[in-house]
Write an enzyme that holds these catalytic residues in place. Structure first.
Site, PDB file in Angstrom:
ATOM      1  CD  GLU A 229      55.482  14.095  51.155  1.00 64.95           C
ATOM      2  OE1 GLU A 229      56.548  14.539  50.698  1.00 64.95           O
ATOM      3  OE2 GLU A 229      55.045  14.406  52.279  1.00 64.95           O
ATOM      4  CD  GLU A 346      55.366  12.153  55.509  1.00 63.50           C
ATOM      5  OE1 GLU A 346      55.633  13.378  55.461  1.00 63.50           O
ATOM      6  OE2 GLU A 346      56.028  11.288  54.907  1.00 63.50           O
TER       7      GLU A 346
END
Length: 444
Positions: A229, A346
């Site tokens: 991320e 995710e």
């Protein structure tokens, strides 16, 4: 190229019980002389033998397994929108199991509540075939620090030895593994960039080298997730080497592929803006400078609903607006380019038991339906651990009781996952391909 050391095994069940004995007829041959044989699951016969074997869980009656000699490393590719191993499609049903990246520096739940074998038993029974393992650069840069762990498999080992043992135990349960550079420091937050002043790129590369060096010879080490991320100042373009995540991903992939030439796994590249945005690849796709290396790149966006971050579009036009948002964020990649695969790295939430109530369940159900319709059901769900504060996990707080609604959701997304499993013959792994959840999807 498909390995020439390949066996086709036709499994004829003696009964419908999963643990039943099967009669195996083995045919050894080469694909190089007859490439079409791969698609027919038939090979030129060199010799044949009958043997008895115990079927791994998940194989269905009269299923066909394609077996590989592990003396030749498995060749993973990301092409024509699919994950493939030795040229055969692989349908991924993955999940993250965190803990290595935290202050404990070992997988969650191992404080007397569970063991990794107990966790893996549930995952295997539910058809999961891959684990994403978050870790920190800190533990990789201190590889020999020994910790005590309340798990007989992982106790009294150094960081990298503990990871290697974790991967070995995962192999016993037919689970592939993907180390994920989740953060730079144990107990730290998710870093905006892949480096900082204390851990420059050279140290990051050293951390990855220690990780891969510890497990490169494991047959079930299939993937790496280069950075969790990127966000904040992270960009995707061709103008700022300090912040262009796509360029860093290229540089890191090339360095690792070069350092570990015998490993032929895949590099997962998430988007910027907390993993969500890969639109930049329209103008700047990942290019490793060699077609065979570029075919080992997977685009891996992260997608979350209102339990994690309540975006404005969850309140206006919801949920009918979601498919268009996902299409513009990452769905376009396979349809527009038809090359590298997209795997959601995710996704998750409390699925109706969190702060957004049933909106998060509606979001997850809508995403599940959309990925199946779009033939994009390969995914890593977040997560096993019940103590993930904004999502929870697939286990209740006791680390024993499954959260059945979530498991049912994941069965809808990937009801026929592939199964790649080791055998009692030693250096042989066999693949049961599985199939798309959507019968209108087909092998490309």
């Amino acid at each position: 190229m498909v390995s020439s050391h390949l066996f086709v095994v036709i499994l004829a069940l003696c009964s419908s019980v999963r643990s039943t004995t099967a009669v195996i007829s083995s045919f050894v041959g080469t694909l190089d002389n007859d490439p079409a044989a791969r698609d027919r699951h038939l090979l030129p016969t060199v010799n044949a033998s009958n043997a008895a074997a115990t079927l791994p869980r998940g194989l269905e009656n009269e299923d066909i397994a394609i077996c590989f000699d592990l003396d030749v490393p498995l060749q993973w590719t990301s092409e024509e929108g699919e994950l493939r191993v030795n040229g055969f499609p692989f349908h991924l049903k993955g999940i993250s199991y965190f803990g290595f990246e935290t202050g404990t520096m070992y997988p969650g739940g191992l404080s007397g509540k569970t063991t990794v074998r107990d966790v893996f038993t549930l995952l295997r029974a539910e058809g999961f075939n891959a684990l994403r393992i978050p870790f920190s650069a800190e533990i990789a840069l201190n590889p020999d620090r020994i910790l005590r762990v309340q798990d007989p498999d992982l106790d009294n080992l150094g960081h990298m030895a503990r990871l290697a043992k974790f991967v070995d135990v995962a192999a016993e349960f037919d689970l592939l593994v993907m180390p994920d550079m989740h953060r730079l420091y144990a107990n730290g937050g998710i870093d905006a960039l892949w480096y900082d002043n204390r851990t420059p790129y050279s140290r990051l590369l050293e951390a990855w080298t220690n990780i891969m060096g510890a497990i490169e010879d494991k047959w079930n080490f299939a993937f790496i997730d280069l950075k969790n991320e990127p966000h904040g100042q992270a960009t995707w373009g061709n103008s700022n080497r300090a912040t262009d995540w796509n360029k860093a991903a290229e540089e890191l992939s090339k360095a690792l592929f070069g350092r570990f030439p015998q490993w032929h796994g895949l590099a997962f590249v998430g988007g910027i803006e907390w993993g969500n945005a890969i639109q930049g690849m329209r103008n700047f796709p990942i290019d490793l400078g060699r077609p065979d290396w570029t075919r080992r790149v997977v685009y891996s966006p992260h997608v979350y609903g209102p339990d994690v971050y309540d975006r404005p579009y969850f309140n206006f036009g919801f949920p009918d607006n979601l498919p268009g948002i996902w299409e513009s964020s990452f769905g376009f990649v396979e349809s527009l380019y038809g090359q590298n695969a997209v795997v959601i790295g995710e996704w998750g939430g409390k699925y109706g038991r969190g702060p957004s109530g049933r909106r998060d369940k509606t979001w997850a159900d809508t995403l599940a339906k959309w990925v199946v319709n779009r033939c994009l059901e390969d995914n890593f769900y977040w997560c096993v651990n019940p103590d993930s504060s904004d999502t929870g996990g697939i286990l209740e707080d006791d680390w024993t009781t499954p959260v059945k609604p979530k498991l049912e959701l994941l069965r809808r997304v990937q009801p026929h996952p592939s199964l790649l499993y080791g055998t009692s013959q030693g250096n042989v792994a066999c693949l049961s391909e599985g199939k798309y959840a959507n019968p209108n999807c087909r092998r490309k």
